[in-house]
Design a protein around this motif. Structure first.
Motif, PDB file in Angstrom:
ATOM      1  N   PRO A 116       0.816  -1.286   0.026  1.00 42.03           N
ATOM      2  CA  PRO A 116      -0.184  -0.036  -0.157  1.00 42.03           C
ATOM      3  C   PRO A 116       0.924   1.274  -0.115  1.00 42.03           C
ATOM      4  O   PRO A 116       2.218   1.396   0.340  1.00 42.03           O
ATOM      5  CB  PRO A 116      -0.749   0.002   1.207  1.00 42.03           C
ATOM      6  N   ASN A 117       0.337   2.409  -0.456  1.00 47.51           N
ATOM      7  CA  ASN A 117       0.979   3.641  -0.563  1.00 47.51           C
ATOM      8  C   ASN A 117       1.429   4.067   0.941  1.00 47.51           C
ATOM      9  O   ASN A 117       2.348   4.899   0.866  1.00 47.51           O
ATOM     10  CB  ASN A 117       0.176   4.646  -0.933  1.00 47.51           C
ATOM     11  N   TRP A 118       0.929   3.549   1.942  1.00 45.13           N
ATOM     12  CA  TRP A 118       1.298   4.089   3.198  1.00 45.13           C
ATOM     13  C   TRP A 118       2.860   3.641   3.340  1.00 45.13           C
ATOM     14  O   TRP A 118       3.835   4.577   4.094  1.00 45.13           O
ATOM     15  CB  TRP A 118       0.513   3.706   4.357  1.00 45.13           C
ATOM     16  N   LYS A 119       3.276   2.809   2.889  1.00 46.54           N
ATOM     17  CA  LYS A 119       4.829   2.323   2.917  1.00 46.54           C
ATOM     18  C   LYS A 119       5.791   3.210   2.132  1.00 46.54           C
ATOM     19  O   LYS A 119       6.759   3.540   2.625  1.00 46.54           O
ATOM     20  CB  LYS A 119       5.077   0.787   2.554  1.00 46.54           C
ATOM     21  N   TYR A 120       5.217   3.733   1.203  1.00 44.99           N
ATOM     22  CA  TYR A 120       5.917   4.864   0.377  1.00 44.99           C
ATOM     23  C   TYR A 120       6.158   6.023   1.169  1.00 44.99           C
ATOM     24  O   TYR A 120       7.234   6.403   1.360  1.00 44.99           O
ATOM     25  CB  TYR A 120       5.266   5.047  -0.704  1.00 44.99           C
ATOM     26  N   TYR A 121       4.897   6.397   1.796  1.00 46.93           N
ATOM     27  CA  TYR A 121       5.125   7.523   2.725  1.00 46.93           C
ATOM     28  C   TYR A 121       5.924   7.452   3.898  1.00 46.93           C
ATOM     29  O   TYR A 121       6.837   8.357   4.226  1.00 46.93           O
ATOM     30  CB  TYR A 121       3.866   8.182   2.921  1.00 46.93           C
TER      31      TYR A 121
END
Length: 297
Positions: free
Chosen positions: A4-9
C-alpha cells in the motif's frame, strides 16, 4: 500481494527523519522497526522461521529459532537504513568499511571477456555489493524483483541507483539489459536463493529437496559468462565483509543446454552459497517459503 501507499510515505518520512542520524543512533532506530516487523509481521515471521529451521536443523530450540528470526528482521531494517544513506555516502567511503576475501577472483572471472554473473543471496547487506563495484570502477547491472507498488518501486530504485548503478526488474527488459552488460564484459548481479519469474529446478539445498531459481545458470549457459558467487555479511556497525568465491566457468551454447546442465550449474552455485548462510543464519533474509510444505507464497 501489493504494497500500500502508506509504505511509500513511511519510507519518505524515514528518509527525512532517520537517514541524517549518526549511525549508532540510526541503527538503534532500525532495530526498533525491525522488532516491530517481527512482532506484527506474522506471515513473514512464520515463513522466515521455517526457512531458518532448514538451515540450523529441525532440532533447534524454539527460543533460539525465534532469536535468529528476530535478528534477521533487524538486519533487514538495518539494510533499509543503509539504503537511505546511499545518497549521502560515496562508494569510496563505503569501500573503506569493507573487508574482502577472494578479491583476486574478480579479474579472473572477467579475463574470459564474456562478462560475469555475480551470483548472490539475500544475505547481509546485499546492496553493498553494488556500491563496492562502483568504487572499483566495475559497472554492475542488477536484476531485482519489481514491487507492485509503482511509487515505492520508483523511490527505492532512485535511492539504489543514486551513485550510478543500473537496476532492472527481473523479466524480459532486465534480461535484455543483462545481455548487453555481459557483452561489454561487465557484471550482472542476480540473487540465487529465490525465484521471482517462475524459472526453477527442484534440487537439494541445505540437505533437503527445494525449488531453486535457474536464472543465473541459464544466463551463464546461454552467454558463456563466468559465474562468480559473492556474498556480503555484517561484521559490526558500519563494518562489512564481502566474500568472493572462485569463478565457475561454463561454455556458451547459445541455448542448447539441457535441463540437467542447468541443474548441475545451480548445484555448483548452491555449494558456494550454503556455507555463507550456515555461518550467518541471522543475516539471511528470505521471507518467502523455499522448501516444500512452506506456509504459502
Amino acid at each position: 500481494m501489493g504494497l500500500p501507499n502508506w509504505k511509500y510515505y513511511l519510507m519518505r518520512l524515514a528518509n527525512t527523519l532517520i537517514a541524517p542520524l549518526p549511525s549508532p543512533v540510526g541503527y538503534r532506530v532500525a532495530n526498533f522497526f525491525g522488532d516491530c516487523g517481527y512482532f506484527f509481521g506474522r506471515k513473514s515471521r512464520s515463513n522466515l522461521e521455517q526457512n531458518l529451521k532448514h538451515v540450523v536443523g529441525g532440532d533447534v530450540e524454539q527460543r533460539a529459532l525465534r532469536r535468529l528470526t528476530r535478528e534477521a528482521f533487524r538486519n533487514l531494517s538495518r539494510n533499509y537504513f543503509d539504503l537511505l544513506r546511499v545518497p549521502k555516502l560515496s562508494p569510496e567511503e563505503t569501500y573503506r568499511r569493507v573487508e574482502f576475501e577472494g578479491l583476486e577472483y574478480v579479474e579472473q572471472a572477467r579475463a574470459g571477456g564474456r562478462g560475469v554473473i555475480a551470483a548472490t543471496a539475500h544475505l547481509g547487506s546485499w546492496d553493498l555489493i553494488g556500491q563496492v563495484t562502483l568504487a572499483m570502477s566495475i559497472p554492475l547491472t542488477i536484476l531485482v524483483e519489481r514491487l507492485q507498488s509503482e511509487r515505492l518501486w520508483d523511490y527505492w530504485m532512485k535511492l539504489r541507483a543514486h551513485q550510478g548503478m543500473a537496476f532492472h526488474p527481473a523479466g524480459p527488459q532486465g534480461v535484455r539489459a543483462a545481455y548487453r552488460a555481459l557483452k561489454r564484459n561487465e557484471l550482472v548481479g542476480i540473487a540465487c536463493d529465490r525465484s521471482v519469474q517462475g524459472n526453477t529446478v527442484t534440487t537439494t539445498f541445505m540437505g533437503e529437496s527445494a525449488v531453486m531459481p535457474t536464472g543465473a545458470a541459464e544466463l551463464a549457459l546461454r552467454t558463456g559468462a563466468a559465474v562468480m558467487p559473492i556474498f556480503s555479511t555484517r561484521t559490526g556497525r558500519d563494518r562489512y565483509r564481502i566474500a568472493i568465491e572462485p569463478p565457475i566457468f561454463v561454455g556458451s551454447n547459445g541455448g542448447g543446454h539441457t535441463r540437467e546442465d542447468v541443474r548441475l550449474l545451480v548445484d555448483e552455485i548452491i555449494s558456494a552459497m550454503e556455507p555463507h548462510i550456515r555461518r550467518n543464519p541471522e543475516q539471511w533474509m528470505l521471507f518467502h517459503p523455499l522448501w516444500r510444505g512452506g506456509n504459502g507464497g
